[in-house]
Scaffold this active site. Structure first.
Site: not given
Length: 422
Positions: A96, A145, A172, A174, A262, A349, A371-372
Site C-alpha cells: 500500500k 543476435k 537464449d 529472453e 534476467h 552495449g 551481444g553485438g
C-alpha cells in the site's frame, strides 16, 4: 525475543513532519492504530507493532545530487506479522505504501529467522566456476543476435559460431518462447551438439541457458523436462513471474542446474529517484535471496545505462554482503546464515574496449556479457569471441589493449571498430 526485518524508504516532501510520517508508516502497516487502543490490548499487540528505527532528514542544498527535501526512514517489521516468503514481506513493507506519493524502497535487511527459510543460490558464483572448470579469470558470455523466426539449422549455426569463439556461457534471448520452429527440446539438442563440436576445437566446457517459459503452474515440470534433455542452465524472467516462483524453482532438488535471472521489466520499477524499488534490492538482494545463481543487470557503460554507484551496490549485495542486519531490537545469533554469492552480469552495449573498465570496477568475479560486440565483429562472430578473450587476457596480464592488439588481429579489429573506454 521478537525478530524483525528492516525496510528503509526515501520519502520526498517539502513540508512533511517526517518523524510523524515514520510513526504513521510503522503503525499503519502493522497494527493499524495504536494510541486509541486500550492499555490491555496494547500489551497483547506489542509484538505486532512496527518500530521506527531511524529518521534522517535532508534539507535541499546547493550542488546536492538529490534535489528537494527528503528523509531516509527505517522501519522494523515484526516477522510474526507475515509468512516466511518474499511476496508477504513485500506486500507488508511496500504494498500500500508504494502508492503513497513520492516514496521509494531503497533497502531491505532480513532477520535470521526470515533468512532461515531461504537456502539461496544452489550453485552461486563458485558452483558455476566449478561446472566450467574456470577459476582464474572473469567468465565470458554471449547472447544470440536474433532468434525469433529462426529455424533450427540457423540457430545451431549461430550457437556454434559463438561457442567456437571461446565463450563460457551462451543464453537464449529472453523473448524466445515456445514456438513450432525451435521448440525447447529440439533447441537444447542442437545447441548442445554445436557446443560439443566447438569444444573439440576450444577445449572449453560451456553452459547454455535455455529460456524457461510457459504458464507458472508448469514451469517446474518444464525445467525438469529441459534437464532430462541435457540442459545445463536455465534463463528465467524473474520479474514477470515473481520472486517466489524463482525461490520454488531454485529450492527444488530436482532442478539441479544453475538459474540465470534476467532483469526484464526492471525498468518499470527502479529508475525513478522518487518511486519504486532501488536496483540493489530489486536486482541484488531479492534475486540472491530467491536463489538466482547469475543475475543480469544493465551495465553503467553501454546502451541501457544504470548509474555506476547503483551497479556497484548490486555487485556488493550479490557477492559479499551478509543480508542480515543487526539493530536495537534483535541480536544476531552465532550461526552461519550467509547465502552463496550470485554471479554479477553487467550487460548491454559491451565491447572488448570496455573490458579493462569492467574488470577495474567489478574485479575478477564478473561475467563479461556481449551481444553485438561479438556478432558485429568485422572478422565474424568467432573472431568477436576471441577478441573478448584477448581483452580479458591482456587486462589480467597488466598489458594495455593497444599493446596486446599488436599481435592479436581480432582484438585490433575490435578496437578499430568500437575504440577503448578508459
Amino acid at each position: 525475543m521478537s525478530s524483525y526485518c528492516l525496510a528503509t524508504y526515501r520519502s520526498f516532501d517539502e513540508k512533511a513532519d517526517f518523524h510523524k510520517k515514520a510513526t504513521s508508516i510503522a503503525v499503519g502497516l502493522t497494527v493499524g492504530s495504536w494510541t486509541e487502543l486500550p492499555e490491555a490490548q496494547k500489551a497483547s499487540m506489542e509484538k505486532h507493532l512496527g518500530k521506527v528505527i531511524s529518521v534522517e532528514v535532508h534539507e535541499p542544498g546547493v550542488g546536492e545530487a538529490i534535489s528537494g527535501r527528503y528523509a531516509d526512514i527505517t522501519i522494523a517489521y515484526p516477522d510474526v506479522n507475515y509468512s516466511r516468503d518474499i511476496p508477504a514481506l513485500l506486500v507488508t513493507v511496500f504494498g500500500k505504501l508504494s502508492m503513497d506519493g513520492k516514496i521509494k524502497l531503497i533497502d531491505l535487511a532480513f532477520s535470521s529467522d526470515f533468512l532461515a527459510g531461504f537456502p539461496g543460490p544452489k550453485f552461486g558464483m563458485q558452483g558455476v566456476r566449478d561446472l566450467l572448470g574456470v577459476h582464474d579469470r572473469p567468465l565470458l558470455m554471449s547472447i544470440f543476435k536474433s532468434v525469433v523466426g529462426y529455424e533450427l539449422p540457423a540457430l545451431r549455426e549461430q550457437f556454434y559460431l559463438q561457442a567456437a569463439g571461446g565463450v563460457d556461457l551462451i543464453k537464449d534471448d529472453e523473448i524466445l518462447f515456445e514456438n513450432p520452429l525451435t521448440p525447447m527440446e529440439k533447441r537444447i539438442a542442437i545447441c548442445l551438439e554445436a557446443a560439443e563440436q566447438a569444444k573439440k576445437e576450444t577445449g572449453q566446457k560451456l553452459l547454455y541457458a535455455v529460456n524457461l517459459t510457459g504458464s507458472t503452474s508448469k514451469l517446474a515440470s518444464q525445467a525438469k523436462k529441459a534437464i532430462a534433455e541435457g540442459a545445463n542452465a536455465l534463463l528465467f524472467n524473474v520479474l514477470a513471474y515473481g520472486f517466489d516462483v524463482l525461490h520454488e524453482l531454485s529450492s527444488d532438488p530436482d532442478i539441479n542446474i544453475p538459474i540465470m535471472a534476467h532483469p526484464a521489466l526492471a525498468g518499470a520499477t527502479y529508475p525513478s529517484p522518487h518511486y519504486g524499488i532501488s536496483p540493489s534490492v530489486l536486482l541484488g538482494k531479492l534475486m540472491r535471496l530467491a536463489g538466482a545463481d547469475l543475475v543480469l543487470f544493465p551495465s553503467p557503460y553501454g546502451s541501457v545505462v544504470m548509474p555506476k554507484e547503483e551497479n556497484l551496490a548490486i555487485k556488493h549485495v550479490l557477492l559479499t554482503q551478509d543480508l542480515r542486519k543487526d539493530y536495537t531490537y534483535q541480536a544476531l545469533p552465532d550461526v552461519e546464515l550467509k547465502l552463496a554469492p550470485s554471479f554479477p552480469v553487467p550487460s548491454a552495449g559491451i565491447h572488448p574496449g570496455l573490458v579493462p573498465l569492467i574488470l577495474r570496477d567489478f574485479g575478477g568475479d564478473v561475467i563479461v556479457n556481449a551481444g553485438g560486440g561479438i556478432h558485429g565483429h568485422p572478422m565474424g562472430t568467432i573472431a568477436g569471441g576471441q577478441a573478448f578473450r584477448q581483452a580479458i587476457d591482456a587486462t589480467l596480464q597488466g598489458k594495455t589493449l593497444r599493446e596486446y592488439a599488436l599481435t592479436h588481429p581480432e582484438l585490433q579489429s575490435a578496437i578499430d571498430t568500437w575504440g577503448i573506454r578508459e
